[in-house]
Scaffold this active site. Structure first.
Site, PDB file in Angstrom:
ATOM      1  CE1 TYR A  53     -19.021  27.986  65.481  1.00  0.00           C
ATOM      2  CE2 TYR A  53     -20.685  26.976  64.098  1.00  0.00           C
ATOM      3  CZ  TYR A  53     -19.398  27.014  64.582  1.00  0.00           C
ATOM      4  OH  TYR A  53     -18.481  26.082  64.163  1.00  0.00           O
ATOM      5  CB  VAL A  72     -29.547  36.894  85.058  1.00  0.00           C
ATOM      6  CG1 VAL A  72     -28.221  37.238  85.685  1.00  0.00           C
ATOM      7  CG2 VAL A  72     -30.416  36.117  86.006  1.00  0.00           C
ATOM      8  CD  GLU A  73     -34.586  36.796  86.582  1.00  0.00           C
ATOM      9  OE1 GLU A  73     -34.921  36.100  87.538  1.00  0.00           O
ATOM     10  OE2 GLU A  73     -33.736  37.719  86.680  1.00  0.00           O
ATOM     11  CE  LYS A  98     -24.802  38.172  89.189  1.00  0.00           C
ATOM     12  NZ  LYS A  98     -25.529  39.248  89.888  1.00  0.00           N
TER      13      LYS A  98
END
Length: 120
Positions: A53, A72-73, A98
């Site tokens: 990770y 943001v999508e 955000k």
């Protein structure tokens, strides 16, 4: 299904539709949860048998920090594609927020879930 998660990965990025948002970098916060089979890593206690990770985080910091998105999508979709395609993950949930984007709200954002088949 075992899951690995990464919470509140903060990256400075250009994201937004406003003219002023296109000229500056804003902080976005990324939460990830992805499917893995942790048994081999647990048995061997070796990073070579685990989904690293830290490598995922570094890749996303680089990508997001150098990207420009209006929504943001769209950013979330790009992140999901990177995690599934480049790291061989079968399922991922991506949350991108955000902080402070809407007056009176702590944060706004989107949560998406995708499988590797979505990018086949």
């Amino acid at each position: 299904m075992d899951r690995i998660f990464l919470r509140d990965l903060r990256v400075e990025a250009v994201v937004g539709i406003g003219e002023w948002e296109r000229r500056i970098k804003q902080t976005v916060s990324i939460d990830l949860e992805f499917a893995t089979d942790a048994r081999k890593a647990a048995e061997s206690d070796s990073i070579d048998a685990a989904l690293d990770y830290k490598r995922v985080a570094k890749r996303l910091i680089d990508y997001v920090g150098n990207s420009e998105f209006y929504l943001v999508e769209s950013l979330a979709e790009a992140v999901a594609g990177i995690v599934t395609r480049e790291f061989g993950v079968s399922w991922v949930q991506v949350s991108i927020t955000k902080p402070g984007a809407v007056e009176g709200s702590r944060e706004v954002g989107v949560v998406i879930s995708r499988t590797a088949d979505d990018y086949a």
